[in-house]
Design a protein around this motif. Structure first.
Motif, PDB file in Angstrom:
ATOM      1  N   LEU A  32       0.888  -1.102   0.036  1.00 29.77           N
ATOM      2  CA  LEU A  32       0.061   0.052  -0.058  1.00 29.77           C
ATOM      3  C   LEU A  32       0.832   1.259  -0.086  1.00 29.77           C
ATOM      4  N   PHE A  33       1.842   1.195   0.735  1.00 31.88           N
ATOM      5  CA  PHE A  33       2.681   2.377   0.783  1.00 31.88           C
ATOM      6  C   PHE A  33       4.430   2.172   0.597  1.00 31.88           C
ATOM      7  N   PRO A  34       4.683   1.642  -0.626  1.00 34.92           N
ATOM      8  CA  PRO A  34       5.974   1.298  -1.011  1.00 34.92           C
ATOM      9  C   PRO A  34       7.054   2.638  -0.622  1.00 34.92           C
ATOM     10  N   GLU A  35       6.381   3.893  -1.086  1.00 38.41           N
ATOM     11  CA  GLU A  35       7.393   4.956  -0.818  1.00 38.41           C
ATOM     12  C   GLU A  35       6.873   5.934   0.441  1.00 38.41           C
ATOM     13  N   GLY A  36       6.183   5.428   1.241  1.00 36.78           N
ATOM     14  CA  GLY A  36       5.822   5.936   2.552  1.00 36.78           C
ATOM     15  C   GLY A  36       4.389   6.558   2.585  1.00 36.78           C
ATOM     16  N   SER A  37       3.975   7.106   3.864  1.00 38.05           N
ATOM     17  CA  SER A  37       2.569   7.391   3.536  1.00 38.05           C
ATOM     18  C   SER A  37       2.821   8.850   3.614  1.00 38.05           C
ATOM     19  N   PHE A  38       1.898   9.316   2.595  1.00 34.65           N
ATOM     20  CA  PHE A  38       1.988  10.940   2.408  1.00 34.65           C
ATOM     21  C   PHE A  38       0.725  11.624   2.879  1.00 34.65           C
ATOM     22  N   GLU A  59       9.438  13.062   6.797  1.00 42.62           N
ATOM     23  CA  GLU A  59      10.056  13.840   5.889  1.00 42.62           C
ATOM     24  C   GLU A  59       9.325  14.951   5.575  1.00 42.62           C
ATOM     25  N   ILE A  60       9.708  16.219   5.835  1.00 46.01           N
ATOM     26  CA  ILE A  60       8.933  17.642   5.587  1.00 46.01           C
ATOM     27  C   ILE A  60       9.759  18.461   4.796  1.00 46.01           C
ATOM     28  N   GLY A  61       9.200  18.506   3.835  1.00 40.52           N
ATOM     29  CA  GLY A  61       9.936  19.215   2.666  1.00 40.52           C
ATOM     30  C   GLY A  61      11.243  18.326   2.404  1.00 40.52           C
ATOM     31  N   SER A  62      12.377  18.939   2.469  1.00 42.51           N
ATOM     32  CA  SER A  62      13.713  18.166   2.022  1.00 42.51           C
ATOM     33  C   SER A  62      14.347  17.672   3.341  1.00 42.51           C
ATOM     34  N   LYS A  63      13.759  18.124   4.534  1.00 46.47           N
ATOM     35  CA  LYS A  63      14.196  17.762   6.007  1.00 46.47           C
ATOM     36  C   LYS A  63      13.929  16.300   6.406  1.00 46.47           C
ATOM     37  N   LYS A  64      14.689  15.441   6.982  1.00 48.65           N
ATOM     38  CA  LYS A  64      14.154  14.208   7.607  1.00 48.65           C
ATOM     39  C   LYS A  64      14.260  14.572   9.239  1.00 48.65           C
ATOM     40  N   PHE A  65      13.413  14.081   9.872  1.00 50.76           N
ATOM     41  CA  PHE A  65      13.351  14.008  11.479  1.00 50.76           C
ATOM     42  C   PHE A  65      13.129  12.402  11.804  1.00 50.76           C
ATOM     43  N   SER A  66      13.762  12.211  13.065  1.00 50.86           N
ATOM     44  CA  SER A  66      13.446  10.869  13.575  1.00 50.86           C
ATOM     45  C   SER A  66      12.089  10.873  14.340  1.00 50.86           C
ATOM     46  N   GLN A  67      11.468   9.896  14.423  1.00 50.23           N
ATOM     47  CA  GLN A  67       9.899   9.825  14.787  1.00 50.23           C
ATOM     48  C   GLN A  67      10.053   9.161  16.036  1.00 50.23           C
ATOM     49  N   PRO A  68       9.975   9.953  17.342  1.00 49.04           N
ATOM     50  CA  PRO A  68       9.755   9.155  18.564  1.00 49.04           C
ATOM     51  C   PRO A  68       8.708   8.319  18.689  1.00 49.04           C
ATOM     52  N   THR A  69       8.692   7.308  19.696  1.00 48.92           N
ATOM     53  CA  THR A  69       7.695   6.397  19.739  1.00 48.92           C
ATOM     54  C   THR A  69       6.314   6.767  20.385  1.00 48.92           C
ATOM     55  N   GLN A  70       6.576   8.041  21.158  1.00 46.38           N
ATOM     56  CA  GLN A  70       5.444   8.687  21.667  1.00 46.38           C
ATOM     57  C   GLN A  70       5.618  10.306  21.271  1.00 46.38           C
ATOM     58  N   SER A  71       4.803  10.684  20.579  1.00 49.65           N
ATOM     59  CA  SER A  71       5.019  12.170  20.166  1.00 49.65           C
ATOM     60  C   SER A  71       4.055  12.941  20.171  1.00 49.65           C
ATOM     61  N   GLN A  76       0.080  21.035  10.729  1.00 54.72           N
ATOM     62  CA  GLN A  76       1.024  20.622   9.358  1.00 54.72           C
ATOM     63  C   GLN A  76       0.718  21.514   8.277  1.00 54.72           C
ATOM     64  N   LEU A  77       1.622  22.351   8.074  1.00 52.04           N
ATOM     65  CA  LEU A  77       1.446  23.296   6.925  1.00 52.04           C
ATOM     66  C   LEU A  77       2.042  23.024   5.745  1.00 52.04           C
ATOM     67  N   ASN A  78       2.765  21.994   5.414  1.00 54.96           N
ATOM     68  CA  ASN A  78       3.365  21.177   4.472  1.00 54.96           C
ATOM     69  C   ASN A  78       3.136  19.933   4.271  1.00 54.96           C
ATOM     70  N   PRO A  79       3.141  19.381   3.115  1.00 55.21           N
ATOM     71  CA  PRO A  79       3.008  17.719   3.041  1.00 55.21           C
ATOM     72  C   PRO A  79       3.865  17.227   3.721  1.00 55.21           C
ATOM     73  N   VAL A  80       3.576  16.035   4.339  1.00 50.29           N
ATOM     74  CA  VAL A  80       4.729  15.313   5.032  1.00 50.29           C
ATOM     75  C   VAL A  80       4.649  13.752   4.534  1.00 50.29           C
ATOM     76  N   THR A  81       5.758  13.143   4.742  1.00 49.08           N
ATOM     77  CA  THR A  81       5.914  11.522   4.362  1.00 49.08           C
ATOM     78  C   THR A  81       6.322  11.053   5.484  1.00 49.08           C
ATOM     79  N   PHE A  82       5.708   9.945   5.967  1.00 53.39           N
ATOM     80  CA  PHE A  82       6.107   9.045   6.926  1.00 53.39           C
ATOM     81  C   PHE A  82       6.630   7.835   6.369  1.00 53.39           C
ATOM     82  N   ASN A  83       7.758   7.105   6.970  1.00 54.37           N
ATOM     83  CA  ASN A  83       8.029   5.876   6.398  1.00 54.37           C
ATOM     84  C   ASN A  83       8.694   4.942   7.406  1.00 54.37           C
ATOM     85  N   THR A  84       8.455   3.623   7.133  1.00 60.08           N
ATOM     86  CA  THR A  84       8.842   2.518   7.871  1.00 60.08           C
ATOM     87  C   THR A  84       9.181   1.210   7.052  1.00 60.08           C
ATOM     88  N   ASN A  85      10.377   0.495   7.417  1.00 59.61           N
ATOM     89  CA  ASN A  85      10.460  -0.731   6.421  1.00 59.61           C
ATOM     90  C   ASN A  85       9.622  -2.049   7.285  1.00 59.61           C
TER      91      ASN A  85
END
Length: 132
Positions: A32-38, A59-71, A76-85
Protein backbone atom coordinates in the motif's frame (compact mmCIF):
# COMPACT_ATOMS: atom_id res chain seq x y z
CA UNK A 1 -4.79 -3.59 7.87
CA UNK A 2 -7.18 -2.40 10.52
CA UNK A 3 -8.38 1.10 11.32
CA UNK A 4 -10.65 2.07 14.20
CA UNK A 5 -11.84 5.64 14.75
CA UNK A 6 -13.78 6.52 17.90
CA UNK A 7 -15.30 9.76 19.10
CA UNK A 8 -14.74 10.67 22.77
CA UNK A 9 -17.49 10.63 25.38
CA UNK A 10 -19.34 13.81 26.38
CA UNK A 11 -16.84 14.70 29.11
CA UNK A 12 -13.88 14.64 26.72
CA UNK A 13 -15.37 15.96 23.48
CA UNK A 14 -14.41 19.59 24.20
CA UNK A 15 -10.77 18.46 24.55
CA UNK A 16 -10.47 15.62 22.03
CA UNK A 17 -11.82 15.35 18.47
CA UNK A 18 -11.20 11.62 18.09
CA UNK A 19 -9.13 8.58 18.96
CA UNK A 20 -7.85 6.30 16.21
CA UNK A 21 -5.98 3.04 16.11
CA UNK A 22 -4.27 1.65 13.03
CA UNK A 23 -2.22 -1.46 12.43
CA UNK A 24 -0.66 -2.74 9.26
CA UNK A 25 1.69 -5.66 8.69
CA UNK A 26 4.95 -5.43 6.74
CA UNK A 27 3.57 -7.03 3.56
CA UNK A 28 0.53 -4.73 3.48
CA UNK A 29 2.73 -1.72 4.16
CA UNK A 30 5.00 -2.54 1.22
CA UNK A 31 1.99 -3.08 -1.04
CA UNK A 32 0.00 0.00 0.00
CA UNK A 33 2.78 2.47 0.86
CA UNK A 34 6.02 1.44 -0.90
CA UNK A 35 7.30 5.04 -0.80
CA UNK A 36 5.84 5.92 2.60
CA UNK A 37 2.57 7.39 3.81
CA UNK A 38 2.00 10.85 2.34
CA UNK A 39 -0.21 13.35 4.21
CA UNK A 40 -1.50 16.66 2.94
CA UNK A 41 -1.43 19.79 5.14
CA UNK A 42 -4.01 19.89 7.94
CA UNK A 43 -4.76 21.70 11.19
CA UNK A 44 -4.74 18.75 13.57
CA UNK A 45 -2.82 18.37 16.82
CA UNK A 46 -1.97 14.71 17.34
CA UNK A 47 -0.48 12.67 20.13
CA UNK A 48 0.79 9.35 18.77
CA UNK A 49 1.74 6.17 20.59
CA UNK A 50 3.60 3.70 18.37
CA UNK A 51 3.51 0.12 19.69
CA UNK A 52 6.04 -1.26 17.25
CA UNK A 53 9.50 -0.10 16.26
CA UNK A 54 10.00 3.62 15.79
CA UNK A 55 9.06 5.02 12.42
CA UNK A 56 12.57 5.58 11.10
CA UNK A 57 11.85 9.02 9.71
CA UNK A 58 9.41 11.75 8.92
CA UNK A 59 10.21 13.85 5.85
CA UNK A 60 8.98 17.44 5.82
CA UNK A 61 9.98 19.25 2.68
CA UNK A 62 13.56 18.13 2.17
CA UNK A 63 14.34 17.65 5.89
CA UNK A 64 14.18 14.27 7.64
CA UNK A 65 13.39 13.93 11.34
CA UNK A 66 13.45 10.86 13.57
CA UNK A 67 10.04 9.86 14.89
CA UNK A 68 9.88 9.16 18.64
CA UNK A 69 7.75 6.23 19.80
CA UNK A 70 5.47 8.64 21.69
CA UNK A 71 5.22 12.11 20.19
CA UNK A 72 3.11 15.20 19.68
CA UNK A 73 2.87 17.01 16.36
CA UNK A 74 1.25 20.37 15.75
CA UNK A 75 -0.28 22.03 12.75
CA UNK A 76 0.93 20.58 9.48
CA UNK A 77 1.54 23.44 7.05
CA UNK A 78 3.34 21.34 4.43
CA UNK A 79 2.95 17.83 2.99
CA UNK A 80 4.66 15.17 5.11
CA UNK A 81 5.89 11.65 4.32
CA UNK A 82 6.16 8.98 7.04
CA UNK A 83 8.04 5.78 6.32
CA UNK A 84 9.00 2.52 7.94
CA UNK A 85 10.37 -0.77 6.65
CA UNK A 86 8.35 -2.73 9.19
CA UNK A 87 4.80 -3.33 10.26
CA UNK A 88 3.34 -0.75 12.60
CA UNK A 89 0.63 -0.24 15.16
CA UNK A 90 -0.27 3.24 16.35
CA UNK A 91 -2.85 4.88 18.61
CA UNK A 92 -3.48 8.58 18.02
CA UNK A 93 -5.36 11.17 20.01
CA UNK A 94 -6.48 14.18 17.98
CA UNK A 95 -6.98 17.22 20.22
CA UNK A 96 -9.05 20.34 19.85
CA UNK A 97 -6.82 23.45 20.11
CA UNK A 98 -8.59 24.46 23.33
CA UNK A 99 -8.30 20.94 24.72
CA UNK A 100 -4.60 20.61 24.04
CA UNK A 101 -3.86 23.85 25.85
CA UNK A 102 -6.03 22.89 28.84
CA UNK A 103 -4.41 19.49 29.23
CA UNK A 104 -0.76 20.34 28.54
CA UNK A 105 -0.62 24.10 29.27
CA UNK A 106 1.17 24.67 25.97
CA UNK A 107 -0.13 27.06 23.34
CA UNK A 108 -0.82 25.40 19.99
CA UNK A 109 1.26 28.12 18.34
CA UNK A 110 4.35 26.63 20.04
CA UNK A 111 3.87 23.32 18.22
CA UNK A 112 5.17 22.48 14.78
CA UNK A 113 4.81 19.43 12.58
CA UNK A 114 8.26 18.30 13.73
CA UNK A 115 7.65 15.45 16.19
CA UNK A 116 8.17 16.42 19.84
CA UNK A 117 8.96 13.58 22.21
CA UNK A 118 6.14 13.27 24.74
CA UNK A 119 8.63 12.61 27.52
CA UNK A 120 10.14 16.10 27.08
CA UNK A 121 6.69 17.65 27.63
CA UNK A 122 5.40 15.44 30.48
CA UNK A 123 8.72 14.81 32.24
CA UNK A 124 7.92 13.03 35.55
CA UNK A 125 4.38 12.09 34.49
CA UNK A 126 5.60 10.31 31.35
CA UNK A 127 6.25 6.91 32.97
CA UNK A 128 2.91 7.02 34.78
CA UNK A 129 1.11 7.67 31.48
CA UNK A 130 2.89 4.79 29.74
CA UNK A 131 2.00 2.47 32.57
CA UNK A 132 -1.67 3.46 32.42
Amino acid sequence: MSLLVKKPNELLNKYINQFSSQSIDKEQKMELFPEGSFRLPNSKIRLAFHFTKDIPWVEIGSKKFSQPTQSIRGYQLNPVTFNTNDSFEVLTVEFTPHGFYNIFGISCSELTIEPICLESILQADFQMLLHE
